[in-house]
Enzyme design. Structure first.
Site, mmCIF file in Angstrom:
data_model
loop_
_atom_site.group_PDB
_atom_site.id
_atom_site.type_symbol
_atom_site.label_atom_id
_atom_site.label_comp_id
_atom_site.label_asym_id
_atom_site.label_seq_id
_atom_site.Cartn_x
_atom_site.Cartn_y
_atom_site.Cartn_z
ATOM 1 N N ARG A 149 0.734 -1.234 -0.110
ATOM 2 C CA ARG A 149 -0.054 0.132 -0.020
ATOM 3 C C ARG A 149 1.017 1.105 0.054
ATOM 4 O O ARG A 149 0.462 2.222 0.609
ATOM 5 C CB ARG A 149 -1.117 -0.059 1.114
ATOM 6 C CG ARG A 149 -1.945 -1.280 1.181
ATOM 7 C CD ARG A 149 -2.725 -1.209 -0.030
ATOM 8 N NE ARG A 149 -3.536 -2.574 0.077
ATOM 9 C CZ ARG A 149 -3.203 -3.757 -0.851
ATOM 10 N NH1 ARG A 149 -1.954 -3.526 -1.240
ATOM 11 N NH2 ARG A 149 -3.663 -4.856 -0.574
ATOM 12 N N CYS A 196 -10.535 0.149 3.276
ATOM 13 C CA CYS A 196 -10.113 -0.379 4.560
ATOM 14 C C CYS A 196 -9.228 0.763 5.367
ATOM 15 O O CYS A 196 -8.292 1.638 4.741
ATOM 16 C CB CYS A 196 -9.200 -1.265 3.924
ATOM 17 S SG CYS A 196 -10.030 -2.892 3.792
#
Length: 265
Positions: A149, A196
């Protein structure tokens, strides 16, 4: 080029965010002009929390030529990732199936190396064009330091277009893979969210850890830990950034989790 004062809550998937000056650019020359003063870049508004006071910098949004794409050539950074996933499947091109359901533009997906357990954006890249220091530069993925990420774009760099690394596969095989990814995402909430909220610790699931601590349903104002999935903070209607941040703080009091979202400013 269009310049207007907006509330960023109308441009984020969480539905939270204060005022800003939005610069919508459609050409490379317009992008050069828009970056002559301090700026931030807004994609599809996912994976982002904008504070209630807004941001003082220009907020740049890519449109026009940055939303054109050729699956076997250059793809504009303003192109919606869900559109590309579907178009690639229709063309019998494999490599994007694992990104199904991620509500990002291509540029934002590259910057954060968006992904799921089925694959991430870096896996599908052959080349990335980045605008920085007044010029356009092309990088291979290995030069951009992709990790979980994250990426390491040059300071102030704006992803402008990419070339994808796709392979021809039978459409039936691609659709089966997409169905598998879709089934895995069924537990995600339908309410407004930024995706998320927390990064998964190595070998663990942030959502499961939050669930095990009994934090599902924890609420501050109209911000709530989703009852459907512990790693989502949802907006019940009128949530403010301060509510979301307080909710994040309470979770982090219980668990050593790192926030996945970008926070402005």
């Amino acid at each position: 080029m269009r310049v207007e004062r907006v509330l960023l809550k109308d441009y984020t998937t969480l539905g939270v965010g204060g005022p800003a000056e939005l610069w919508t650019v459609e050409t490379r020359e317009e992008l050069k002009r828009a970056t002559e003063a301090p700026y931030r870049v807004l994609g599809n508004g996912s994976n982002l929390l904008v504070l209630d006071e807004g941001v003082p910098e220009r907020v740049i949004r890519l449109a026009g030529e940055f939303q054109t794409y050729d699956l076997k050539g250059w793809v504009g950074a303003g192109t919606l990732l869900p559109l590309l996933v579907q178009e690639a499947a229709r063309a019998g091109l494999s490599g994007l199936e694992g990104l199904l359901g991620i509500p990002a533009q291509v540029g934002g997906a590259v910057k954060m190396n968006a992904g799921t357990r089925f694959g991430e954006m870096a896996d599908a890249l052959e080349a990335v064009e980045v605008f920085h220091d007044g010029a356009f530069h092309v990088y291979c993925p290995e030069e951009l330091g992709f990790g979980y990420r994250k990426s390491h774009l040059p300071p102030g760099g704006i992803v402008t277009r990419v070339r994808l690394k796709l392979k021809e596969r039978p459409k039936e095989e691609i659709l089966r893979r997409m169905a598998e990814v879709d089934r895995a995402r069924k537990g995600q909430p339908k309410r407004k969210s930024a995706g998320c909220a927390f990064k998964n610790p190595p070998g663990q699931s942030a959502g499961r850890l939050i669930d095990e601590r009994g934090l599902k349903g924890l609420r501050v104002g109209d911000a709530m830990i989703s009852l459907e999935h512990g790693n989502f903070i949802v907006n019940l209607g009128q949530a403010r950034a301060k509510d979301v941040l307080e909710l994040v703080r309470r979770v982090q009091e219980e668990l050593p989790l790192e926030l996945e979202w970008e926070v402005w400013p």
